[in-house]
Design a protein around this motif. Sequence first.
Motif, PDB file in Angstrom:
ATOM      1  N   THR B  64       6.077 -15.888  40.311  1.00  0.00           N
ATOM      2  CA  THR B  64       7.052 -14.423  39.412  1.00  0.00           C
ATOM      3  C   THR B  64       5.795 -13.582  40.839  1.00  0.00           C
ATOM      4  O   THR B  64       4.964 -13.682  40.857  1.00  0.00           O
ATOM      5  CB  THR B  64       6.339 -13.904  38.497  1.00  0.00           C
ATOM      6  OG1 THR B  64       5.191 -14.993  37.692  1.00  0.00           O
ATOM      7  CG2 THR B  64       7.058 -14.613  37.121  1.00  0.00           C
ATOM      8  N   ALA B  77      11.383 -18.069  34.938  1.00  0.00           N
ATOM      9  CA  ALA B  77      10.980 -16.324  34.182  1.00  0.00           C
ATOM     10  C   ALA B  77      12.578 -15.678  35.040  1.00  0.00           C
ATOM     11  O   ALA B  77      13.298 -15.210  34.658  1.00  0.00           O
ATOM     12  CB  ALA B  77      10.515 -15.601  34.107  1.00  0.00           C
ATOM     13  N   ASN B  78      12.181 -16.340  36.504  1.00  0.00           N
ATOM     14  CA  ASN B  78      14.086 -15.660  37.228  1.00  0.00           C
ATOM     15  C   ASN B  78      15.293 -16.126  36.643  1.00  0.00           C
ATOM     16  O   ASN B  78      15.931 -15.217  37.054  1.00  0.00           O
ATOM     17  CB  ASN B  78      13.596 -16.206  39.024  1.00  0.00           C
ATOM     18  CG  ASN B  78      11.814 -15.400  39.429  1.00  0.00           C
ATOM     19  OD1 ASN B  78      11.582 -14.214  38.749  1.00  0.00           O
ATOM     20  ND2 ASN B  78      10.963 -16.154  40.120  1.00  0.00           N
ATOM     21  N   TYR B  79      15.176 -17.505  36.042  1.00  0.00           N
ATOM     22  CA  TYR B  79      16.579 -18.078  36.289  1.00  0.00           C
ATOM     23  C   TYR B  79      16.329 -17.762  34.796  1.00  0.00           C
ATOM     24  O   TYR B  79      18.241 -16.907  34.661  1.00  0.00           O
ATOM     25  CB  TYR B  79      16.382 -19.383  36.117  1.00  0.00           C
ATOM     26  CG  TYR B  79      15.663 -19.906  37.297  1.00  0.00           C
ATOM     27  CD1 TYR B  79      17.040 -20.084  37.899  1.00  0.00           C
ATOM     28  CD2 TYR B  79      14.856 -20.383  37.985  1.00  0.00           C
ATOM     29  CE1 TYR B  79      16.984 -21.011  39.518  1.00  0.00           C
ATOM     30  CE2 TYR B  79      14.158 -21.152  39.169  1.00  0.00           C
ATOM     31  CZ  TYR B  79      15.474 -21.566  40.181  1.00  0.00           C
ATOM     32  OH  TYR B  79      15.163 -21.377  40.891  1.00  0.00           O
ATOM     33  N   THR B  80      15.672 -16.992  33.811  1.00  0.00           N
ATOM     34  CA  THR B  80      16.087 -16.568  32.985  1.00  0.00           C
ATOM     35  C   THR B  80      16.553 -15.320  32.766  1.00  0.00           C
ATOM     36  O   THR B  80      17.976 -14.448  32.342  1.00  0.00           O
ATOM     37  CB  THR B  80      15.018 -16.540  31.946  1.00  0.00           C
ATOM     38  OG1 THR B  80      13.782 -17.244  32.181  1.00  0.00           O
ATOM     39  CG2 THR B  80      15.459 -17.250  30.243  1.00  0.00           C
ATOM     40  N   LYS B  81      15.723 -14.694  34.097  1.00  0.00           N
ATOM     41  CA  LYS B  81      15.832 -12.851  34.328  1.00  0.00           C
ATOM     42  C   LYS B  81      17.519 -13.002  35.138  1.00  0.00           C
ATOM     43  O   LYS B  81      18.408 -12.181  34.469  1.00  0.00           O
ATOM     44  CB  LYS B  81      15.449 -12.899  35.070  1.00  0.00           C
ATOM     45  CG  LYS B  81      15.576 -11.301  35.326  1.00  0.00           C
ATOM     46  CD  LYS B  81      14.302 -10.914  36.268  1.00  0.00           C
ATOM     47  CE  LYS B  81      14.097  -9.327  37.472  1.00  0.00           C
ATOM     48  NZ  LYS B  81      13.960  -9.758  38.204  1.00  0.00           N
ATOM     49  N   ASP B  84      19.998 -13.721  31.957  1.00  0.00           N
ATOM     50  CA  ASP B  84      19.946 -12.800  30.751  1.00  0.00           C
ATOM     51  C   ASP B  84      20.412 -11.034  31.264  1.00  0.00           C
ATOM     52  O   ASP B  84      21.328 -10.967  30.052  1.00  0.00           O
ATOM     53  CB  ASP B  84      18.477 -12.268  30.200  1.00  0.00           C
ATOM     54  CG  ASP B  84      17.649 -13.059  29.345  1.00  0.00           C
ATOM     55  OD1 ASP B  84      18.719 -13.847  28.963  1.00  0.00           O
ATOM     56  OD2 ASP B  84      16.643 -13.009  29.513  1.00  0.00           O
ATOM     57  N   ARG B  85      20.808 -10.733  32.781  1.00  0.00           N
ATOM     58  CA  ARG B  85      21.316  -9.151  32.946  1.00  0.00           C
ATOM     59  C   ARG B  85      22.147 -10.047  33.881  1.00  0.00           C
ATOM     60  O   ARG B  85      22.493 -10.252  34.705  1.00  0.00           O
ATOM     61  CB  ARG B  85      20.705  -9.119  34.352  1.00  0.00           C
ATOM     62  CG  ARG B  85      18.976  -8.868  33.919  1.00  0.00           C
ATOM     63  CD  ARG B  85      18.345  -7.225  32.878  1.00  0.00           C
ATOM     64  NE  ARG B  85      18.518  -6.603  34.692  1.00  0.00           N
ATOM     65  CZ  ARG B  85      17.123  -6.738  35.312  1.00  0.00           C
ATOM     66  NH1 ARG B  85      15.713  -7.037  34.532  1.00  0.00           N
ATOM     67  NH2 ARG B  85      16.979  -5.790  35.883  1.00  0.00           N
ATOM     68  N   ASN B 277      10.502  -8.582  46.235  1.00  0.00           N
ATOM     69  CA  ASN B 277      10.154  -9.539  44.992  1.00  0.00           C
ATOM     70  C   ASN B 277      10.648 -10.857  45.848  1.00  0.00           C
ATOM     71  O   ASN B 277      11.805 -10.960  44.854  1.00  0.00           O
ATOM     72  CB  ASN B 277      10.901  -8.793  43.225  1.00  0.00           C
ATOM     73  CG  ASN B 277      10.305  -9.757  42.626  1.00  0.00           C
ATOM     74  OD1 ASN B 277      10.129 -11.292  42.360  1.00  0.00           O
ATOM     75  ND2 ASN B 277      10.829  -9.281  41.298  1.00  0.00           N
ATOM     76  N   PHE B 280      11.793 -14.096  42.721  1.00  0.00           N
ATOM     77  CA  PHE B 280      13.458 -13.754  42.369  1.00  0.00           C
ATOM     78  C   PHE B 280      14.043 -13.485  42.952  1.00  0.00           C
ATOM     79  O   PHE B 280      15.384 -14.480  43.330  1.00  0.00           O
ATOM     80  CB  PHE B 280      12.977 -11.762  41.641  1.00  0.00           C
ATOM     81  CG  PHE B 280      14.307 -11.999  40.902  1.00  0.00           C
ATOM     82  CD1 PHE B 280      14.874 -12.583  39.995  1.00  0.00           C
ATOM     83  CD2 PHE B 280      15.498 -11.321  41.381  1.00  0.00           C
ATOM     84  CE1 PHE B 280      16.036 -12.513  39.133  1.00  0.00           C
ATOM     85  CE2 PHE B 280      16.865 -10.698  40.188  1.00  0.00           C
ATOM     86  CZ  PHE B 280      16.897 -11.766  39.113  1.00  0.00           C
TER      87      PHE B 280
END
Lengths: 365, 310
Positions: B64, B77-81, B84-85, B277, B280
């Motif tokens: 990250t 986290a990147n995948y959940t992001k 999620d969005r 980033n 991501f």
Amino acid sequence: MSDEQFISIQNVSKHFGDVHAVDRVSIDIARGEFFSLLGPSGCGKTTLLRMLAGFEFPTAGEIFIDGQAMSTVAPNHRPVNMVFQSYAIFPHLNVSQNIGYSLRKDKLSKADFNSRVGEMLDLIKLSGYEDRASHELSGGERQRVALARALIRRPKVLLLDEPLGALDKQLREQMQLELRSLQRAVGITFVFVTHDQEEALTMSDRIAVMSKGRYLQIDTPTKLYEAPQNREVADFIGTMNFFDASVQDVGDGQASIDAGPLGKLSVSPGNLAFSSGQAALAAIRPEKISISSEKPSGGHVVEGTMDAAAYLGDRSHFYVRVPGVDKPVAVSAQNIDQTHLHGDGNQGQVWLSWSNDAVVLLNKD
Amino acid sequence: MTDRVVSAPDVVTPARLGVVAKYRRAIMRSEALRGYNLLSPTLLFMILFLALPLGLLLVFSFWTQNYLDIDYSFTLANYTKFFDRPVFSYLLGKSILISGSVTIATVILAYPMAYYIAFRVHKHKLVWLILITVPFWTSYLLRVFAWKVILGYNGVINSGLMELGLISEPLEFILYNPFAVVITLAHAWAAFAILPIYVSLEKIDRSLLEAATDLGDTPIMRFFRITLPLSMPGVIAAAMLVFIPTVGDFVTPKMVGGTDGVMIGNVIQSMFGTSHNWPFGASLSIISMTAITIMIVVFLWINRIMRRRA
Ligand SMILES: Nc1ncnc2c1ncn2[C@@H]1O[C@H](COP(=O)(O)OP(=O)(O)OP(=O)(O)O)[C@@H](O)[C@H]1O
Ligand SMILES: [Mg+2]
């Protein structure tokens, strides 16, 4: 339209630029006939067949099939089907889809479709092959599938372009017989192209011998072999010995000729016209000459020396030098009692003899 | 080999000879080993410039970004992001839709051209093929600009239509939208579609077409029953060649796409650029690649089923 003129090719020519592939050909083919086009490579057989199928249009002339002029009929509407030299089996379809290809527009039910295809598979003895892919077939099987595919709608005429050319000798001979009996069974007119004279003789009702875009003679196999009308036909079908001769006297169905080293002969001129004093050719088939090491008593006899001999098991071929004749005379004899003629490098004297009706008189072209 | 052993037994010790001979024998015996041997230069290149970067990308996607430095701890986290969005899945979906349209448009445009060269041109086929690639000798950017000139507010189409009096004001809907992206990309990739389709059409045995006609097919039926199915391998190759690279394209959407034409490639590019980033961006790339792979597998699978039906 009579049954004799079921297919009528009238004065048809096809030119590709300067090449006269087919040159003013007129042929009538009867209903239900097994008709062959025979001739050396490039003589226009395929071109003529493709004009019947509608893939080429004649430069001049007209083709009638069952009384209907073909010049305005597109190939997909003609009452003919074709077996291609390479079979042209559709590679993305299986056997039954290939055979039933032309049934699509009939909108048959699945059961009807299967029974129609099944009938054809029975006919070509490939039942159980329905779902085979085309690449899983042998050469002979592909040939049969192509045949069934072309026959399933019962065309008026089936065109075959050297369909046995790609098969080995044994399979070819078997397929010749099968094709002939199949033709008898379905009663469809076959137009068969081949450059193999033996094949044409075995299978056909009549044969058109072609050369350089023209036909030389149209006749039954026996007539073509026994009574060729000209030197080219005599030469192309089987083997023939030719001797220079001059016509001395033409009488009622008989002509007296002087055949030089062979002496004076009295022969039938067939339906060719000769006049006295004309130069002609006397032709004799090798198997119509008898050969012996002792002088036979009667008939026409000539003496010669053995040039070469070939032993073929059931028969022997001899080449005999006759004084006054340029080429050695070919003689073919069954091996009944000939062994003594072979000897070791037999250079000895032999006698050739024949009967009058063995001699064919031809024009010296 | 044996000669050397006899003449210089002290150089090649029996033990070393054993290893070499063993290796040689193994190579001669195993088809696979021989294959790898033959491939080795390419294989090395592929590992260095394809597998390694891809592996790196995969590793990056589990890290990250923390303002200026990267947090190296493993996280999803990147995948959940991404999930999620919704905007990201929306962009990916739109990109796939746009490339799908581009692919269909390109194949439909390319097929007739390939067909024409394969069946109607008898002499100088090569000249025709080269002529078709002429527009592609200019830079990709120039071609995109050309479309901007054609479709733009004061562009060729608008001024032409105004000149003819058909419209009084320039049409605004023809540039800066997904439609402009589709046109531009379809044109840019046409040559890549024409060639494989041409090759597959050229390979079709002409006697198959005559046989179909002989069996009663009209030209149109024959096309759908013989020509099209037999040229399918070329169509599939063309579709892949166009679809795969266009999903990730970011130049064309940036230049002619406007706000509606933004594609996933633009986001990825900004992650590796201005937004800084990388992790991501890496995970977006991995997700796009996975999505494309799934699409293609589904496409091939449908195609296979269709074929079996035919
Ligand atoms: N499409 C074409 N364009 C130009 N010339 C052609 C064409 N088709 C055939 N020919 C020529 O016409 C002549 C006859 O060809 P055709 O194919 O009919 O011969 P064939 O008797 O079938 O020979 P083979 O036994 O070798 O198949 C040949 O000289 C050939 O070169
Ligand atoms: Mg031919």
